[in-house]
Each structure stands twice: as C-alpha cells, then as structure tokens.
Design a protein around this motif. Structure first.
Motif, PDB file in Angstrom:
ATOM      1  N   GLU A  84     -57.829  -6.576  15.585  1.00 14.86           N
ATOM      2  CA  GLU A  84     -57.603  -7.638  16.565  1.00 14.86           C
ATOM      3  C   GLU A  84     -56.616  -8.644  15.979  1.00 14.86           C
ATOM      4  N   PRO A  85     -55.327  -8.533  16.349  1.00 11.25           N
ATOM      5  CA  PRO A  85     -54.351  -9.507  15.831  1.00 11.25           C
ATOM      6  C   PRO A  85     -54.603 -10.891  16.409  1.00 11.25           C
ATOM      7  N   ARG A  86     -54.111 -11.906  15.724  1.00  6.99           N
ATOM      8  CA  ARG A  86     -54.304 -13.287  16.197  1.00  6.99           C
ATOM      9  C   ARG A  86     -53.662 -13.505  17.559  1.00  6.99           C
ATOM     10  N   ASN A  87     -52.506 -12.892  17.742  1.00  6.86           N
ATOM     11  CA  ASN A  87     -51.806 -13.061  19.026  1.00  6.86           C
ATOM     12  C   ASN A  87     -51.383 -11.685  19.530  1.00  6.86           C
ATOM     13  N   GLY A  88     -52.162 -11.159  20.409  1.00  4.34           N
ATOM     14  CA  GLY A  88     -51.828  -9.848  20.956  1.00  4.34           C
ATOM     15  C   GLY A  88     -53.068  -9.051  21.289  1.00  4.34           C
ATOM     16  N   GLU A  89     -52.828  -7.867  21.817  1.00  3.99           N
ATOM     17  CA  GLU A  89     -53.920  -6.995  22.209  1.00  3.99           C
ATOM     18  C   GLU A  89     -54.498  -6.256  21.009  1.00  3.99           C
ATOM     19  N   LYS A  90     -55.750  -5.834  21.139  1.00  3.60           N
ATOM     20  CA  LYS A  90     -56.378  -5.012  20.108  1.00  3.60           C
ATOM     21  C   LYS A  90     -55.584  -3.725  19.938  1.00  3.60           C
ATOM     22  N   ILE A  91     -55.547  -3.247  18.710  1.00  6.87           N
ATOM     23  CA  ILE A  91     -54.924  -1.958  18.428  1.00  6.87           C
ATOM     24  C   ILE A  91     -56.045  -1.022  17.994  1.00  6.87           C
ATOM     25  N   TYR A  92     -56.203   0.067  18.731  1.00  8.36           N
ATOM     26  CA  TYR A  92     -57.293   1.006  18.486  1.00  8.36           C
ATOM     27  C   TYR A  92     -56.862   2.072  17.491  1.00  8.36           C
ATOM     28  N   PHE A  93     -57.695   2.260  16.463  1.00  9.76           N
ATOM     29  CA  PHE A  93     -57.400   3.220  15.406  1.00  9.76           C
ATOM     30  C   PHE A  93     -58.441   4.330  15.337  1.00  9.76           C
ATOM     31  N   LYS A  94     -57.971   5.501  14.982  1.00  9.08           N
ATOM     32  CA  LYS A  94     -58.834   6.607  14.596  1.00  9.08           C
ATOM     33  C   LYS A  94     -58.370   7.055  13.227  1.00  9.08           C
ATOM     34  N   VAL A  95     -59.279   7.659  12.473  1.00  8.95           N
ATOM     35  CA  VAL A  95     -58.937   8.192  11.158  1.00  8.95           C
ATOM     36  C   VAL A  95     -59.207   9.686  11.147  1.00  8.95           C
ATOM     37  N   THR A  96     -58.430  10.411  10.351  1.00  9.51           N
ATOM     38  CA  THR A  96     -58.585  11.859  10.291  1.00  9.51           C
ATOM     39  C   THR A  96     -57.981  12.404   9.002  1.00  9.51           C
ATOM     40  N   ASN A  97     -58.364  13.629   8.682  1.00 12.51           N
ATOM     41  CA  ASN A  97     -57.792  14.345   7.539  1.00 12.51           C
ATOM     42  C   ASN A  97     -56.745  15.353   7.983  1.00 12.51           C
ATOM     43  N   SER A  98     -56.458  15.396   9.270  1.00  7.26           N
ATOM     44  CA  SER A  98     -55.523  16.388   9.801  1.00  7.26           C
ATOM     45  C   SER A  98     -54.599  15.741  10.830  1.00  7.26           C
ATOM     46  N   SER A  99     -53.329  16.034  10.742  1.00 17.91           N
ATOM     47  CA  SER A  99     -52.388  15.452  11.692  1.00 17.91           C
ATOM     48  C   SER A  99     -52.189  16.339  12.924  1.00 17.91           C
ATOM     49  N   ASP A 100     -53.094  17.301  13.124  1.00 18.70           N
ATOM     50  CA  ASP A 100     -53.021  18.172  14.290  1.00 18.70           C
ATOM     51  C   ASP A 100     -53.671  17.514  15.507  1.00 18.70           C
ATOM     52  N   ASN A 101     -53.074  17.679  16.668  1.00 17.73           N
ATOM     53  CA  ASN A 101     -53.643  17.261  17.953  1.00 17.73           C
ATOM     54  C   ASN A 101     -54.075  15.794  17.992  1.00 17.73           C
ATOM     55  N   LEU A 102     -53.199  14.891  17.585  1.00 18.39           N
ATOM     56  CA  LEU A 102     -53.516  13.465  17.620  1.00 18.39           C
ATOM     57  C   LEU A 102     -53.236  12.904  19.011  1.00 18.39           C
ATOM     58  N   ASP A 103     -54.158  12.079  19.503  1.00 22.13           N
ATOM     59  CA  ASP A 103     -53.986  11.401  20.788  1.00 22.13           C
ATOM     60  C   ASP A 103     -52.960  10.293  20.582  1.00 22.13           C
ATOM     61  N   VAL A 130     -62.792  -4.762  14.236  1.00 18.67           N
ATOM     62  CA  VAL A 130     -63.930  -4.876  15.137  1.00 18.67           C
ATOM     63  C   VAL A 130     -64.346  -3.501  15.669  1.00 18.67           C
ATOM     64  N   TYR A 131     -65.550  -3.454  16.226  1.00 20.47           N
ATOM     65  CA  TYR A 131     -66.085  -2.248  16.854  1.00 20.47           C
ATOM     66  C   TYR A 131     -65.200  -1.846  18.031  1.00 20.47           C
ATOM     67  N   ALA A 132     -65.049  -0.554  18.214  1.00 16.44           N
ATOM     68  CA  ALA A 132     -64.285  -0.050  19.358  1.00 16.44           C
ATOM     69  C   ALA A 132     -65.001   1.161  19.929  1.00 16.44           C
ATOM     70  N   GLU A 133     -65.283   1.110  21.208  1.00 10.35           N
ATOM     71  CA  GLU A 133     -66.002   2.204  21.865  1.00 10.35           C
ATOM     72  C   GLU A 133     -65.167   3.470  21.948  1.00 10.35           C
ATOM     73  N   LYS A 134     -63.852   3.312  22.182  1.00  7.52           N
ATOM     74  CA  LYS A 134     -63.018   4.493  22.403  1.00  7.52           C
ATOM     75  C   LYS A 134     -62.219   4.929  21.166  1.00  7.52           C
ATOM     76  N   ALA A 135     -62.538   4.358  20.008  1.00  7.27           N
ATOM     77  CA  ALA A 135     -61.850   4.713  18.764  1.00  7.27           C
ATOM     78  C   ALA A 135     -62.815   4.490  17.603  1.00  7.27           C
ATOM     79  N   ASP A 136     -62.338   4.744  16.374  1.00  4.88           N
ATOM     80  CA  ASP A 136     -63.190   4.498  15.207  1.00  4.88           C
ATOM     81  C   ASP A 136     -63.377   3.007  14.955  1.00  4.88           C
ATOM     82  N   PHE A 137     -62.323   2.227  15.197  1.00  9.21           N
ATOM     83  CA  PHE A 137     -62.384   0.766  15.090  1.00  9.21           C
ATOM     84  C   PHE A 137     -61.119   0.199  15.723  1.00  9.21           C
ATOM     85  N   ALA A 138     -61.086  -1.116  15.845  1.00  8.63           N
ATOM     86  CA  ALA A 138     -59.896  -1.777  16.383  1.00  8.63           C
ATOM     87  C   ALA A 138     -59.497  -2.915  15.459  1.00  8.63           C
TER      88      ALA A 138
END
Length: 98
Positions: A57-76, A47-55
């Motif tokens: 949504e598991p059937r039972n639980g909270e949304k997990i927010y994902f970002k994608v990148t080509n670099s593993s530097d400075n990840l939140d 699903v759409y996520a305002e604070k990430a690239d997407f989220a």
C-alpha cells in the motif's frame, strides 16, 4: 517526461530483492514470508490481500497486489510477481501489465 511513480516504486522494490536484508532460505521460511519481511524492513506497508499473496500500500496511490512463486510459467499479468530462481539464488520482480 519523468518516470511514473509506479515505475519508480518498482525500481525501489527491484533493488530490495537485488540486495535483500536477509537471504532467502527455504528451510527457514516461506518465500511469501521472506518477501513480506524484505518489503516491511525497507518501510513498505504490506497488507492482507484476498486476491493475491499480499499487497503493498503506497502512501499515494492504489494497492499493488503481489504473488510469489518459484516458477515464471503461466503468471497472471494483472498482478505483480516476485519470482525466486533456485538456479541463481535470486529474486526477480515483475510489474503488472495494465
């Protein structure tokens, strides 16, 4: 004690990107679009996520927010990441640190 549901979920997501349904080709699609396609192809609700690239949504639980990148530097570390490594042509999934 058993494995927590979130840890199990990340194991499944890691497996998706170890053997993705289609390979990532930067000239054909963005990393974000590819990641979303791979997750949806395996039945995840993405699903759409305002604070990430997407989220996810598991059937039972909270949304997990994902970002994608080509670099593993400075990840939140509050977000989950899908990191593409051009040198190995593979993606790595990094779970958020709570």
């Amino acid at each position: 004690m058993g494995v927590k549901p979130v840890q199990q979920l990340f194991k499944v997501i890691e497996e998706i990107f170890t053997k993705p349904p289609i390979k990532f080709e930067a000239e054909k699609h963005s990393l974000k679009a590819w990641a979303m396609y791979c997750l949806r192809d395996k039945g995840f609700k993405v699903v759409y996520a305002e604070k990430a690239d997407f989220a996810v949504e598991p059937r039972n639980g909270e949304k997990i927010y994902f970002k994608v990148t080509n670099s593993s530097d400075n990840l939140d570390n509050k977000l989950a990441w899908i990191v593409w490594d051009n040198s190995t042509n593979s993606a790595k999934v990094i779970a958020p640190q709570q």
